[in-house]
Design an enzyme around this catalytic site. Structure first.
Site, PDB file in Angstrom:
ATOM      1  N   GLU A  88       0.930  -1.356   0.111  1.00 23.50           N
ATOM      2  CA  GLU A  88      -0.356   0.184   0.170  1.00 23.50           C
ATOM      3  C   GLU A  88       0.753   1.270  -0.072  1.00 23.50           C
ATOM      4  O   GLU A  88       0.894   2.219   0.558  1.00 23.50           O
ATOM      5  CB  GLU A  88      -1.421  -0.144   1.070  1.00 23.50           C
ATOM      6  N   HIS A 145      -5.261   2.025   0.795  1.00 22.70           N
ATOM      7  CA  HIS A 145      -4.694   3.178  -0.224  1.00 22.70           C
ATOM      8  C   HIS A 145      -4.127   2.378  -1.810  1.00 22.70           C
ATOM      9  O   HIS A 145      -3.466   1.303  -2.440  1.00 22.70           O
ATOM     10  CB  HIS A 145      -3.149   3.112   0.271  1.00 22.70           C
ATOM     11  N   LYS A 172     -10.089   5.743   5.977  1.00 23.05           N
ATOM     12  CA  LYS A 172      -9.365   6.341   5.405  1.00 23.05           C
ATOM     13  C   LYS A 172      -8.566   5.509   3.837  1.00 23.05           C
ATOM     14  O   LYS A 172      -8.867   4.760   3.766  1.00 23.05           O
ATOM     15  CB  LYS A 172      -8.278   7.114   5.754  1.00 23.05           C
TER      16      LYS A 172
END
Length: 254
Positions: A88, A145, A172
């Site tokens: 990530e 991510h 997130k």
């Protein structure tokens, strides 16, 4: 929908202007503490300690000792501790077992206000880390991510929603844009998720193309933006001083 806030020391996420986090990326304790002095002087809202850069990260005793020193150096500044895995965008490739041992060591260390937990590992292990963190009054920022692309808006919203379901205090998501349309997709998904989830969320579109997403959080619903004092930890981060001015310029009046 009642919007929750998350308080990390004197910083409240999910209320007013997006808060600014600045990474610390030193490889040694001396470098970390030197960065901490510079970062504290710049007055961000919180500090993200990227422990995947720290050469002693796999030694729990060394990690705790350095974390305790960092906590003292930061004073009242809120601290988020993050091990970003190689897949990530992080610095160090580790097995899942090693990753979760580091997460456990961070929680047991007693120095951090929040921990980053990546969503897409073994689900039982992820939920166990969340429980351990909450038992120690450590908040969980759960993350994903994508450094290759931007998923469709519905997929971004689904991932953020699943993080909330897993007990994240703050979901997130960071994505890589290949086009202007991708940036719009991220902003659309941010607005949708912020409108449907009770938790504050953090989103960003990375690289130069996505910089607008780092300053538009108050409008679209992202609670934190990551700026820099010195070295960046992700593509497209803006310097703290510029970011402070940008966020103030875009502030919504009551």
């Amino acid at each position: 929908m009642t919007q929750q806030t998350v308080t990390l020391r004197q910083t409240v996420l999910g209320s007013g202007r997006p808060k600014i986090a600045v990474p610390i990326t030193g490889a040694t304790e001396a470098a970390i503490l030197a960065q901490a002095t510079a970062v504290k002087a710049a007055k961000p809202d919180l500090v993200e300690w990227r422990i995947d850069y720290f050469e002693g990260v796999t030694d729990a005793q060394q990690l705790t000792a350095t974390g305790t020193q960092l906590r003292a150096a930061l004073g009242d500044l809120a601290l988020l501790t993050t091990f970003r895995t190689h897949g990530e965008g992080g610095e160090l490739a580790l097995s899942d077992d090693a990753y979760f041992k580091i997460c456990d060591a961070v929680i047991a260390g007693g120095y951090t206000d929040a921990i980053d937990v990546e969503r897409y590992h073994n689900e039982t292990a992820v939920k166990a880390v969340v429980e351990k963190a909450h038992a120690q009054q450590v908040k969980v920022i759960m993350s994903n991510h994508d450094f290759d692309k931007t998923p469709v808006a519905a997929e971004i919203v689904q991932r953020l929603t699943s993080m909330a379901a897993f007990g994240a205090d703050v979901p997130k998501m960071a994505v890589m844009p290949q086009s202007v349309e991708d940036v719009l997709t991220l902003l659309t998904a941010t607005h949708q998720a912020a409108s449907t989830l009770a938790q504050p969320i953090i989103t960003m579109s990375m690289a130069d193309l996505g910089k607008v997403s780092r300053i538009a959080g108050e409008v679209f619903g992202s609670a934190v933006s990551f700026g820099t004092v010195g070295a960046a930890s992700a593509p497209g981060q803006i310097s703290l001083t510029h970011l402070q001015h940008d966020l103030d310029d875009l502030k919504l009046t009551d």
